[in-house]
Design a protein around this motif. Structure first.
Motif, PDB file in Angstrom:
ATOM      1  N   ILE A 246       0.279  22.763 -20.873  1.00 38.75           N
ATOM      2  CA  ILE A 246       1.691  22.904 -20.462  1.00 38.75           C
ATOM      3  C   ILE A 246       2.283  21.592 -19.975  1.00 38.75           C
ATOM      4  CG2 ILE A 246       1.509  25.350 -19.813  1.00 38.75           C
ATOM      5  CD1 ILE A 246       1.647  23.833 -16.851  1.00 38.75           C
ATOM      6  N   GLN A 248       3.293  18.853 -21.357  1.00 33.15           N
ATOM      7  CA  GLN A 248       4.502  18.366 -21.999  1.00 33.15           C
ATOM      8  C   GLN A 248       5.696  19.263 -21.685  1.00 33.15           C
ATOM      9  OE1 GLN A 248       4.818  15.407 -23.670  1.00 33.15           O
ATOM     10  NE2 GLN A 248       6.988  15.951 -23.531  1.00 33.15           N
ATOM     11  N   THR A 249       5.430  20.566 -21.678  1.00 30.91           N
ATOM     12  CA  THR A 249       6.513  21.514 -21.404  1.00 30.91           C
ATOM     13  C   THR A 249       7.006  21.350 -19.974  1.00 30.91           C
ATOM     14  OG1 THR A 249       5.187  22.966 -22.783  1.00 30.91           O
ATOM     15  CG2 THR A 249       7.179  23.903 -21.870  1.00 30.91           C
ATOM     16  N   TRP A 250       6.068  21.121 -19.062  1.00 33.10           N
ATOM     17  CA  TRP A 250       6.442  20.847 -17.665  1.00 33.10           C
ATOM     18  C   TRP A 250       7.378  19.664 -17.592  1.00 33.10           C
ATOM     19  CZ3 TRP A 250       6.052  22.432 -12.644  1.00 33.10           C
ATOM     20  CH2 TRP A 250       6.284  21.475 -11.660  1.00 33.10           C
ATOM     21  N   GLN A 251       6.968  18.612 -18.312  1.00 36.85           N
ATOM     22  CA  GLN A 251       7.772  17.388 -18.343  1.00 36.85           C
ATOM     23  C   GLN A 251       9.181  17.691 -18.858  1.00 36.85           C
ATOM     24  OE1 GLN A 251       5.876  14.972 -17.300  1.00 36.85           O
ATOM     25  NE2 GLN A 251       7.008  13.083 -17.627  1.00 36.85           N
ATOM     26  N   ASP A 252       9.204  18.476 -19.923  1.00 35.23           N
ATOM     27  CA  ASP A 252      10.495  18.825 -20.523  1.00 35.23           C
ATOM     28  C   ASP A 252      11.352  19.641 -19.551  1.00 35.23           C
ATOM     29  OD1 ASP A 252       9.527  17.573 -22.733  1.00 35.23           O
ATOM     30  OD2 ASP A 252       9.028  19.415 -23.818  1.00 35.23           O
ATOM     31  N   GLU A 253      10.696  20.593 -18.899  1.00 38.31           N
ATOM     32  CA  GLU A 253      11.419  21.472 -17.978  1.00 38.31           C
ATOM     33  C   GLU A 253      11.991  20.679 -16.803  1.00 38.31           C
ATOM     34  OE1 GLU A 253      12.258  24.848 -17.552  1.00 38.31           O
ATOM     35  OE2 GLU A 253      12.004  24.747 -19.724  1.00 38.31           O
ATOM     36  N   LEU A 254      11.131  19.784 -16.288  1.00 43.61           N
ATOM     37  CA  LEU A 254      11.549  18.992 -15.126  1.00 43.61           C
ATOM     38  C   LEU A 254      12.720  18.089 -15.496  1.00 43.61           C
ATOM     39  CD1 LEU A 254      10.751  18.615 -12.161  1.00 43.61           C
ATOM     40  CD2 LEU A 254       9.369  16.667 -12.856  1.00 43.61           C
TER      41      LEU A 254
ATOM     42  N   PHE B  41       8.355  27.081 -11.621  1.00 39.33           N
ATOM     43  CA  PHE B  41       8.480  26.308 -12.858  1.00 39.33           C
ATOM     44  C   PHE B  41       7.330  26.619 -13.808  1.00 39.33           C
ATOM     45  CE2 PHE B  41      11.222  22.333 -13.117  1.00 39.33           C
ATOM     46  CZ  PHE B  41      12.304  22.982 -12.551  1.00 39.33           C
ATOM     47  N   LEU B  42       6.142  26.648 -13.221  1.00 36.40           N
ATOM     48  CA  LEU B  42       4.950  26.882 -14.037  1.00 36.40           C
ATOM     49  C   LEU B  42       5.033  28.246 -14.721  1.00 36.40           C
ATOM     50  CD1 LEU B  42       2.157  25.559 -11.660  1.00 36.40           C
ATOM     51  CD2 LEU B  42       3.038  24.460 -13.715  1.00 36.40           C
ATOM     52  N   ARG B  44       7.668  29.890 -15.472  1.00 32.35           N
ATOM     53  CA  ARG B  44       8.686  29.848 -16.514  1.00 32.35           C
ATOM     54  C   ARG B  44       8.113  29.190 -17.781  1.00 32.35           C
ATOM     55  NH1 ARG B  44      13.781  26.540 -14.920  1.00 32.35           N
ATOM     56  NH2 ARG B  44      13.448  27.626 -12.981  1.00 32.35           N
ATOM     57  N   ILE B  45       7.357  28.150 -17.545  1.00 34.95           N
ATOM     58  CA  ILE B  45       6.765  27.415 -18.679  1.00 34.95           C
ATOM     59  C   ILE B  45       5.746  28.291 -19.419  1.00 34.95           C
ATOM     60  CG2 ILE B  45       5.203  25.510 -19.242  1.00 34.95           C
ATOM     61  CD1 ILE B  45       6.729  23.985 -16.943  1.00 34.95           C
ATOM     62  N   LYS B  48       7.334  30.602 -21.633  1.00 30.35           N
ATOM     63  CA  LYS B  48       7.865  29.964 -22.831  1.00 30.35           C
ATOM     64  C   LYS B  48       6.773  29.638 -23.844  1.00 30.35           C
ATOM     65  CE  LYS B  48      12.104  27.611 -21.478  1.00 30.35           C
ATOM     66  NZ  LYS B  48      12.722  26.307 -21.252  1.00 30.35           N
ATOM     67  N   THR B  49       5.620  29.165 -23.341  1.00 31.75           N
ATOM     68  CA  THR B  49       4.593  28.651 -24.258  1.00 31.75           C
ATOM     69  C   THR B  49       3.534  29.663 -24.625  1.00 31.75           C
ATOM     70  OG1 THR B  49       3.342  27.851 -22.385  1.00 31.75           O
ATOM     71  CG2 THR B  49       4.821  26.276 -23.425  1.00 31.75           C
ATOM     72  N   ARG B  53       0.795  29.272 -27.393  1.00 32.41           N
ATOM     73  CA  ARG B  53      -0.490  28.827 -26.883  1.00 32.41           C
ATOM     74  C   ARG B  53      -1.605  29.843 -27.050  1.00 32.41           C
ATOM     75  NH1 ARG B  53      -1.153  23.888 -27.069  1.00 32.41           N
ATOM     76  NH2 ARG B  53      -3.163  24.472 -26.240  1.00 32.41           N
ATOM     77  N   ARG B 678      -0.420  19.603 -28.147  1.00 32.17           N
ATOM     78  CA  ARG B 678      -0.327  18.703 -26.982  1.00 32.17           C
ATOM     79  C   ARG B 678       0.241  17.350 -27.367  1.00 32.17           C
ATOM     80  NH1 ARG B 678      -6.428  19.815 -25.368  1.00 32.17           N
ATOM     81  NH2 ARG B 678      -6.220  22.043 -25.484  1.00 32.17           N
ATOM     82  N   ASN B 684      10.682  13.099 -24.787  1.00 36.71           N
ATOM     83  CA  ASN B 684      10.673  13.343 -23.352  1.00 36.71           C
ATOM     84  C   ASN B 684       9.405  12.865 -22.666  1.00 36.71           C
ATOM     85  OD1 ASN B 684      13.042  14.627 -23.886  1.00 36.71           O
ATOM     86  ND2 ASN B 684      12.065  16.620 -24.094  1.00 36.71           N
ATOM     87  N   ILE B 688      10.172  10.748 -15.847  1.00 34.81           N
ATOM     88  CA  ILE B 688      11.481  11.267 -15.420  1.00 34.81           C
ATOM     89  C   ILE B 688      12.056  10.344 -14.355  1.00 34.81           C
ATOM     90  CG2 ILE B 688      12.581  13.208 -14.235  1.00 34.81           C
ATOM     91  CD1 ILE B 688      10.201  14.828 -15.520  1.00 34.81           C
TER      92      ILE B 688
END
Lengths: 290, 689
Positions: A246, A248-254, B41-42, B44-45, B48-49, B53, B678, B684, B688
């Motif tokens: 997750i 990459q998805t975390w990165q995207d979400e953040l 957040f986790l 939610r992720i 989504k995945t 996955r 991965r 992205n 950040i």
């Protein structure tokens, strides 16, 4: 007197941030207040000898008549700056992974320095410590004693329970009487829309708002731990997850989250800064200068 | 097929294949614990995945487990074995390869002939199967084997394959299989027959492949397409044995074995004369071409018909021999049992008429005899005043090619005449009648080719005249008559007139030659009719005595007057062939040491041609269309590679190379599946800020 969050070396450093503080204190507020309450809000400060380049209109002719020397009569200017610092003290702010400081410690250091800087300029600074509720509220003040109260409060402060910035802002609105500057230090794990809905009353009242989004490097770049069980620091909720799957998805979400915050802030002329606890909190003063 | 293991003792290692699953389950049950600022957040992720996955994770787990299982299976050393119920483990392998060597196998299929392909396949099979004992049987007209019984010398068999050539024979399929079965009958161990052929439709359609179930029988086809071909399928001459100067019609039949009409040129070489004709042959049809010629010299004339060469050359030529007679030998036989004086007086009239006829016809010789001549001396035997005796002798003469004509005597019985010509029975007695006013006669069967020149009327009535004496033959025999009286009494009877080419011709003559009894011989049509009749009834010398079948040796029963040691066998194209002499009951017989191939062969004594033989390409081999070997009930049809695979399977194929490959492939797939999501490129990935 020694305070945890205001180290002597920081005080020395703050002298180099004169310009930043000036921008915060004078560049934005003092000009407005000076024009509004000219003459009535001045208070005698001291006499000093005239030096070439001084404004001749400032020379006290009475003293010159008595002593035949040129003295200038200086006054202490009252700018009427009121700055309220909101420090998120929810449990999540107690997180640290790749940094030496927790997010709360980091925020406290910055809040202490900023308070010192403001008080040192004779402006008023207030402090509000919140999590899901307002835990402490210190109305703005400009005395040394008031500064000590702020520093003590920060020192005693510990990460609390769940966070609700929006709720805290709503509740703080009637407590802040005069318009001024609001500095919010938080990890903003809240819905951006809700945060800005709560900020709207302040914006309408003409507050200048600075949002400092404080994150640990371990949050900005999720550490690859393999399969791990994560426990929420606020709710104690547990979740098992494979971080690599997750990451990459975390990165995207953040990124999407910060982007939402940034765009909402820009649309409301609110200053927004994302900062990692790995960086020096003095860089935030640079941000203030801009 | 079944899977066996060299190290079954290590089979417990396979349980270790569960390690990835256990690791997966264990890791899930006790993962390291971490406190985290906010898992909203986790969550939610994960939401989504998870759709991507979860299957991906399961795929990775599956691939890991399979890779582990394949890796561990290597230690167990599995090998794949076929379960052939007829195969005896550890016993000798005896293989007989039957190779079709018939004429159709010489057809070119691409750059090689079908036969070359068959030999290559056989050689490959011998090399790779490595049977303990093997043999090769050739499908010829007379099947022959390289070894008298399956032997271990595979090198010799391979050398035989390299030097072998296709023949022009028709393959004796059943006989070849019988020979193979005979050789395998007393052999112990695994027995196998592999038959390699083009499975030419005409040859194999009705072939009997009776192989016991205990013997493995495999059919291996070479040549994968039907080939177009044009062939001369027959040559016929009319008459088959003409006399010098006689018109001869030589007709050739040309067949087109293709779905498209073809045009070609046919050439005829007969006695040195050459003719040609352009022809069109319809698709899958045939055309008949007729050449007309005459021969000025007597003797056996070789005739060759040939086509413009096509891709299958063997049947582009066809041969025949036409025995051209110098003259027709007519013999008048005095009444059987009569004294010479009586005979002379009685036959004087008719015999003298025939003598005069022979002097008028250059190709006719006439002799008079009192005894029945031996077989083959005369072409036509005219028996005057036949008393009905010696029917058996006459039948034998007739059956051996001598035409018999009888004029009955008053002592002859009607039944004897009936018996001679196989005529319908009649209860009437044979009576002779006179009529001073005379009877008239005419043609009974105007459609017969005998009377073709009389059809225009130019030559008049062949039986023109007044006949004052005759026998009252039954009118029921009218159907067998060619000339009859106006009152339906048969005048000349001929047996099987519809089969003019038949060897056995017999006639009953009821027209008097005697000038005192008729004026026929003085009539203008008489000589013409007699000439036409004698040519018509002349015995056919069937060219069977000249024709030999391909694959059999060229042989000749040497006449007594020729010294066999002076005879040489000379093919028309090429050098003399080696011959061997053998003494048979019939006399000395010479035969070639090698089988005959299509062509003309002359038996020479010095420069003289004593006898001629010809061999034609077998017509059935011209059709190059193929049969699917699977359509044949017996045996299983296969490719050479299938046979080798089956053999390898029966020996056991070690699976470890496949398992190693599988492990590598599975690991690559696992790595790909694990990293593809991965490492998905994204804009992205930057920090950040």
């Amino acid at each position: 007197m020694q305070f945890k969050y205001l180290k002597p070396e920081d005080i020395n450093k703050l002298r180099n941030y004169e310009f930043g503080a000036k921008a915060l204190v004078e560049g934005y507020l003092s000009g407005r207040h000076r024009s509004k309450q000219r003459g009535s809000s001045t208070e005698f400060h001291e006499y000093r000898q005239y030096t070439p380049g001084d404004d001749p209109s400032m020379v006290d002719w009475r003293v010159f008549a008595r002593s035949d020397r040129h003295y200038l009569k200086t006054f202490e200017q009252e700018t009427n700056l009121e700055c309220t610092i909101f420090v998120d003290s929810s449990a999540s702010m107690g997180f640290k992974e790749k940094s030496e400081l927790t997010k709360l410690e980091y925020s406290s250091f910055f809040a202490a320095c900023l308070s010192y800087l403001i008080v040192s300029k004779n402006d008023q600074v207030g402090l509000q410590i919140f999590d899901k509720d307002i835990r402490h509220h210190l109305p703005p003040g400009s005395t040394r004693k008031h500064l000590h109260s702020i520093l003590n409060l920060l020192e005693k402060n510990q990460p609390g329970s769940q966070t609700s910035l929006a709720e805290s802002l709503k509740r703080a609105n009637p407590l802040i009487k005069r318009k001024g500057t609001i500095v919010i230090l938080s990890d903003f794990f809240d819905e951006p829309k809700q945060i800005f809905q709560a900020l709207n009353p302040y914006i309408h009242r003409g507050f200048r708002i600075h949002l400092f989004h404080v994150l640990d490097p371990g949050e900005m770049n999720l550490t690859d731990r393999g399969l791990s069980m994560f426990t929420d620091m606020e709710t104690d909720e547990k979740i098992t997850i494979h971080t690599s799957s997750i990451k990459q998805t975390w990165q995207d979400e953040l990124k999407a989250h910060t982007k939402a915050l940034r765009s909402l802030a820009a649309s409301r002329k609110v200053d927004y800064t994302l900062i990692s606890t790995q960086e020096s909190y003095f860089t935030l003063f640079d941000r203030l200068a801009h | 097929m079944s899977l066996l293991y060299n190290n079954p003792a290590l089979f417990w290692l396979m349980a270790l294949a569960a390690i990835p699953i256990l690791v997966h389950l264990f890791a899930r049950s006790r993962p390291p614990k971490h406190r985290f600022s906010d898992i909203t957040f986790l969550k939610r992720i994960i939401k989504k995945t998870s759709r991507v996955r979860k299957p991906q994770d399961r795929l990775v787990l599956l691939l890991r487990t399979l890779a582990a299982a394949a890796l561990l299976a290597i230690f167990v050393q599995p090998f794949l074995v076929s379960e052939d119920p007829n195969r005896i483990a550890g016993a000798d392998d005896n293989v007989i390869i039957i190779i079709d060597r018939s004429a159709s196998m010489s057809a070119q299929q691409g750059s090689t002939s079908r036969f070359t392909e068959a030999c290559n396949e056989a050689s490959e099979l011998l090399t790779k199967l490595k049977p303990d004992n093997a043999n090769i049987i050739w499908i010829n007209s007379t099947p022959n084997a390289v070894f008298p019984a399956p032997g271990p010398n595979l090198t010799f068999l391979k050398e035989s394959l390299q030097t072998a050539e296709p023949t022009s024979d028709v393959g004796a399929i059943s006989a070849s299989i019988k020979l193979a079965l005979e050789q395998l009958k007393n052999v112990n161990g695994n027995r196998e027959i592999i038959i390699i052929s083009d499975f030419q439709k005409q040859a194999w359609e009705n072939a009997e492949l009776d192989v016991p179930e205990a013997i493995k029988f495999t059919k291996l086809a070479v040549g994968d397409t039907d080939l177009a071909n044009i062939a001369i399928s027959s040559i016929a001459t009319t008459p088959s044995s003409p006399v010098t100067g006689q018109d001869v019609a030589i007709s050739c039949q040309i067949k087109n074995f293709s779905n498209k009409p073809k045009s070609t040129t046919i050439y005829l070489n007969a006695g040195g004369g050459r003719q040609s004709k352009d022809i069109e042959i319809p698709a899958n049809g045939q055309t008949e071409v007729e050449f007309r010629t005459q021969f000025s010299h007597h003797g056996d004339v070789a005739v060759t018909a040939s086509l413009t060469e096509d891709s299958f050359k063997g049947d582009d030529e066809r041969f025949t021999i036409i025995p051209v007679r110098e003259s027709l030998s007519l013999c008048s036989l005095t009444p059987l049992g009569a004294s010479p004086a009586e005979a002379k007086s009685k036959v004087h009239g008719p015999a003298s008429v025939l003598q005069r006829l022979a002097s008028a016809l250059p190709w006719l010789s006439h002799t008079v005899t009192a005894e029945i001549p031996p077989v083959g001396v005369h072409d036509i035997l005219f028996i005057h005043e036949w008393n009905g005796q010696d029917i058996e002798t006459l039948t034998k003469l007739s059956n051996n090619g001598t035409t018999i004509i009888v004029t009955p005597s008053s002592s002859c019985q009607l039944q004897q005449l009936q018996q001679l010509l196989n005529l319908p029975a009649s209860s009437n007695a044979l009576t002779q009648k006179d009529n001073p006013e005379g009877w008239r006669a005419g043609i009974t069967k105007e459609t017969s080719s005998l009377f073709s020149i009389f059809s225009s009327g130019e030559f008049g009535n062949p039986a023109q005249g007044n006949f004052r004496q005759r026998f009252q033959l039954p009118s029921e025999w009218l159907n067998a008559s060619i000339i009859s009286y106006t009152d339906k009494i048969p005048a000349i009877l001929l047996n099987n007139t519809s089969k003019s080419s038949s060897k056995s011709k017999r006639l009953i003559w009821n027209l008097p030659f005697d000038p005192n009894l008729s004026d026929w011989i003085s009539q203008e049509p008489f000589v013409t009719f007699m000439a036409e009749l004698l040519l018509y009834i002349q015995p056919s010398k069937m060219n069977l005595q000249f024709e030999l079948l391909p694959g059999s040796p060229v042989n000749w029963l040497v006449p007594e007057n020729i010294d066999p040691s002076t005879v040489a066998l000379h093919p028309l194209s090429g050098e003399n062939w080696a011959i061997k002499l053998s003494n048979t009951k019939q006399g000395a017989s010479l035969q070639s040491t090698v089988p005959a191939t299509p062509g003309i062969f002359e038996w020479r004594t010095g420069n003289t041609i004593a006898h001629t033989n010809f061999v034609n390409f077998p017509t059935s081999e011209s059709d190059l269309s193929l049969l699917d070997p699977a359509a044949l009930k017996q045996g299983q049809s296969a490719e050479a590679s299938d046979i080798l695979k089956a053999e390898a399977l029966s020996q056991g194929i070690p699976m470890w190379p496949w398992l190693v490959s599988a492990v590598l492939l599975l690991l690559i797939a696992e790595a790909f599946a694990a990293t593809t999501k991965r490492n998905k490129p994204s804009s992205n990935t930057s920090t950040i800020s």
